[in-house]
Design an enzyme around this catalytic site. Structure first.
Site, PDB file in Angstrom:
ATOM      1  N   THR A 137       0.848  -1.170   0.133  1.00 19.60           N
ATOM      2  CA  THR A 137       0.009  -0.021   0.059  1.00 19.60           C
ATOM      3  C   THR A 137       0.933   1.153   0.032  1.00 19.60           C
ATOM      4  O   THR A 137       1.944   1.301   0.294  1.00 19.60           O
ATOM      5  CB  THR A 137      -0.821   0.141   1.229  1.00 19.60           C
ATOM      6  OG1 THR A 137      -1.645  -1.089   1.345  1.00 19.60           O
ATOM      7  CG2 THR A 137      -1.753   1.306   1.419  1.00 19.60           C
ATOM      8  N   GLY A 185      -4.825  -4.912   7.244  1.00 19.74           N
ATOM      9  CA  GLY A 185      -5.953  -4.321   7.020  1.00 19.74           C
ATOM     10  C   GLY A 185      -7.233  -4.582   7.739  1.00 19.74           C
ATOM     11  O   GLY A 185      -7.859  -3.812   8.573  1.00 19.74           O
ATOM     12  N   GLY A 236      -9.901  -4.165   2.196  1.00 20.03           N
ATOM     13  CA  GLY A 236      -9.374  -4.086   3.338  1.00 20.03           C
ATOM     14  C   GLY A 236      -9.419  -2.804   4.189  1.00 20.03           C
ATOM     15  O   GLY A 236     -10.456  -2.204   3.713  1.00 20.03           O
ATOM     16  N   ASP A 237      -8.324  -2.130   4.540  1.00 22.99           N
ATOM     17  CA  ASP A 237      -8.611  -0.790   5.407  1.00 22.99           C
ATOM     18  C   ASP A 237      -8.542   0.152   4.553  1.00 22.99           C
ATOM     19  O   ASP A 237      -8.913   1.349   4.838  1.00 22.99           O
ATOM     20  CB  ASP A 237      -7.782  -1.032   6.580  1.00 22.99           C
ATOM     21  CG  ASP A 237      -6.131  -1.027   6.260  1.00 22.99           C
ATOM     22  OD1 ASP A 237      -5.889  -1.637   5.293  1.00 22.99           O
ATOM     23  OD2 ASP A 237      -5.218  -0.356   6.913  1.00 22.99           O
ATOM     24  N   GLY A 285      -0.406  -2.126   6.049  1.00 20.30           N
ATOM     25  CA  GLY A 285      -0.191  -3.430   6.774  1.00 20.30           C
ATOM     26  C   GLY A 285      -1.581  -4.308   7.090  1.00 20.30           C
ATOM     27  O   GLY A 285      -2.359  -3.860   6.019  1.00 20.30           O
TER      28      GLY A 285
HETATM   29  N1  ASP Z   1      -3.520  -2.561   4.343  1.00 17.90           N
HETATM   30  C1  ASP Z   1      -3.681  -3.040   3.113  1.00 17.90           C
HETATM   31  C2  ASP Z   1      -4.757  -4.132   2.964  1.00 17.90           C
HETATM   32  O1  ASP Z   1      -5.128  -4.707   3.936  1.00 17.90           O
HETATM   33  C3  ASP Z   1      -2.355  -3.777   2.723  1.00 17.90           C
HETATM   34  C4  ASP Z   1      -1.106  -3.562   3.128  1.00 17.90           C
HETATM   35  O2  ASP Z   1      -1.216  -2.246   3.697  1.00 17.90           O
HETATM   36  O3  ASP Z   1      -0.033  -3.764   3.165  1.00 17.90           O
HETATM   37  O4  ASP Z   1      -5.450  -4.146   1.975  1.00 17.90           O
END
Ligand code: ASP
Length: 409
Positions: free
Chosen positions: A244, A298, A274-275, A296
Site C-alpha cells: 500500500t 488491513g 481491506g482498510d 499493514g
Molecule cells: N492494508 C492493506 C490491505 O489490507 C495492505 C497493506 O497495507 O499492506 O489491503
C-alpha cells in the site's frame, strides 16, 4: 508496501523461510522507545508517506511549495507507485486476487473542504486514488465499489487497461498451481478456532518443506519465471504479500489532506476490501487536527478505526507518536496481548499533525524479512526515517506455514 522485501528470497531458501523468527524479542519497548524520530518538528510545508513514495516526493514537494493543493500534492506521490509496473503492491502490476484479477482500493480526504472520496474492489483502472478524488468531486457520494466504480471511472474519462503484468501473472500462476487450500478461507487470527502453528519455527527446516520448495522451483521454471526471480516468487506464494501507499501533506498555511491506495492482499478472495479505502481506517484527515494513514494488516486496522482513532487522540492533545502508539495498543488489546497472534500482524501508521509535527509508528520494528519499517518525509529535505516500534523484533509472515497436502491425509 516496500520494494525490496519482495525480493529477499535470494539466499538459501530454508533459511529465508524462517525469517521473522530470528532474534525476535517480543518485549514491549514502551519505556525504551527509540527517540530517533523528528517528532515535534513543526516545519511546513511537509509531506509524509510510506517508503515506496520516497522517489516521488521531490516533485510533490515543489508542487506544494508553489501553492499546489495539499490533496493534489499527496496524489502526485501515490500516483508514482500506481503507475509503476514494478511496484506490485499498488495500481498497475499489483498482485491479483485468487482468480488472477487485480482489484484496487483507494480513498482520499481533502481537509480544506472537509470532503472525502473512496473506491473499493476496482478492476481495470490504474489510478484509483484519482478515481477516489473524482467520486469526491463529481458525485454526492463518498464511496463506490466494484463494477459501479469502474463504470463511473470510465464515464469520467479514465482508460480501462489490463493491470496484470507478466511479472504478476506468473507469480499468480505459481500460487495457483502450488497454493495450499487453507489460504484466506480461515480460520483467521481472530477466530476462537485459530491455533498457533506449533511447529512454525522448525517447519521450514523439515524435509517436506524442502521437497515442496523444490517442486515449486520446478513449477516456476515451467511457467517461465526467470531463475533470478524464482525465489522471490516462491516467497510471495508462501507468504502472500500486502502492500500500500499512504501520503499526507500540509502546506505553509496549515491546509492538510491525505490519501491511501493499494492492490491489497495478494491472492485475496475476490471482493475482499481491506482498510485502505475505508475512511477512518486506511486514511483520515481533519483540517482542525491533522491527517493519518496506514499500511499493514488491513482487517486489524479496520477493527480499531486506526486513522480516525489517531486523529481523535491528537485532538485530545496527544503527540503524533502517542496517538499512533495508542491505536497500536488497541490492536494489542484486541488480542489480549497474545504475542502468539500479534507476531503475525504488521502495522505502520504515518501521522502528520496540522502544525507539521509528524511520526511513523509500527507494531514491530521490521517486516518478516527484517527490513526496517520506515516513513518517508519531505519538509525541504527528503529522508527516510525509522518508525518508532511498539515491540522489538520482526513480525512473522501471515498466513503461517502453509499446510502441506501430504500432512493432511
Ligand atoms: N492494508 C492493506 C490491505 O489490507 C495492505 C497493506 O497495507 O499492506 O489491503
Amino acid at each position: 508496501m516496500t520494494f525490496s522485501r519482495r525480493d529477499f528470497l535470494s539466499t538459501a531458501v530454508l533459511g529465508s523461510l524462517s525469517l521473522g523468527l530470528k532474534g525476535q524479542d517480543t518485549k514491549p519497548q514502551d519505556s525504551t522507545m527509540r527517540r530517533t524520530m523528528n517528532v515535534g518538528s513543526s516545519k511546513r510545508p511537509i509531506i509524509v508517506c510510506a517508503a515506496n513514495g520516497f522517489k516521488y516526493l521531490d516533485d510533490a514537494y515543489a508542487f506544494l511549495k508553489n501553492g499546489g493543493d495539499t490533496l493534489d500534492a499527496a496524489l502526485r506521490v501515490v500516483k508514482g507507485p500506481e503507475d509503476d509496473p514494478n511496484d506490485d503492491s499498488v495500481g498497475l502490476g499489483g498482485l491479483p486476487n485468487e482468480e488472477g484479477v487485480v482489484e484496487l482500493d483507494a480513498c482520499c480526504m481533502h481537509g480544506p473542504t472537509r470532503r472525502a472520496g473512496a473506491v473499493g474492489g476496482v478492476r481495470n483502472i490504474k489510478n484509483v486514488s484519482l478515481v477516489a478524488k473524482a467520486v469526491m468531486e463529481h458525485t454526492a457520494h463518498v464511496m463506490l465499489v466494484g463494477d459501479g466504480a469502474e463504470r463511473f471511472a470510465v464515464a469520467i474519462g479514465f482508460p480501462r487497461e489490463n493491470l496484470l503484468t507478466e511479472h504478476s501473472r506468473k507469480r499468480w500462476l505459481l500460487w495457483k498451481e502450488t497454493h495450499s487450500y487453507n489460504d484466506w478461507w480461515g480460520p483467521g487470527l481472530a477466530s476462537p478456532d485459530w491455533k498457533p502453528p506449533a511447529d512454525a519455527p522448525s517447519a521450514p527446516h523439515s524435509e517436506l518443506w524442502e521437497n515442496m520448495i523444490k517442486r515449486m522451483e520446478q513449477v516456476a521454471a515451467d511457467i517461465g519465471i526467470q531463475p533470478e526471480y524464482r525465489r522471490a516468487a516462491i516467497r510471495d506464494v508462501l507468504f502472500p504479500p500486502k502492500g500500500t501507499i499512504h501520503c499526507s501533506a500540509v502546506n505553509e498555511k496549515g491546509e492538510i489532506s491525505g490519501c491511501t491506495t493499494t492492490s491489497g492482499l495478494a491472492w485475496k478472495l475476490p471482493g475482499r476490501v481491506g482498510d485502505s479505502p475505508i475512511i477512518g481506517a486506511g486514511c483520515y484527515t481533519d483540517r482542525d487536527v491533522g491527517s493519518a494513514g496506514a499500511t499493514g494488516s488491513g482487517e486489524e486496522n479496520i477493527k480499531v478505526a486506526g486513522a480516525h482513532t489517531i486523529i481523535e487522540n491528537m485532538r485530545k492533545g496527544m503527540s503524533p507518536q502517542e496517538a499512533g502508539t495508542d491505536a497500536l495498543r488497541r490492536m494489542v488489546r484486541n488480542y489480549n496481548n497474545d504475542r502468539d497472534k500479534l507476531r503475525f500482524l504488521d502495522m505502520v501508521y504515518y501521522i502528520l499533525r496540522k502544525d507539521g509535527a509528524y511520526a511513523g509508528v509500527s507494531l514491530w520494528e521490521s517486516y518478516p524479512d527484517e527490513e526496517q519499517h520506515k516513513i518517508a518525509v519531505h519538509d525541504g529535505s527528503k529522508r527516510l526515517e525509522k518508525t518508532v516500534a511498539l515491540f522489538k523484533g520482526a513480525s512473522i509472515n501471515w498466513p503461517p506455514i502453509p499446510k502441506l497436502k501430504s500432512d493432511s491425509k
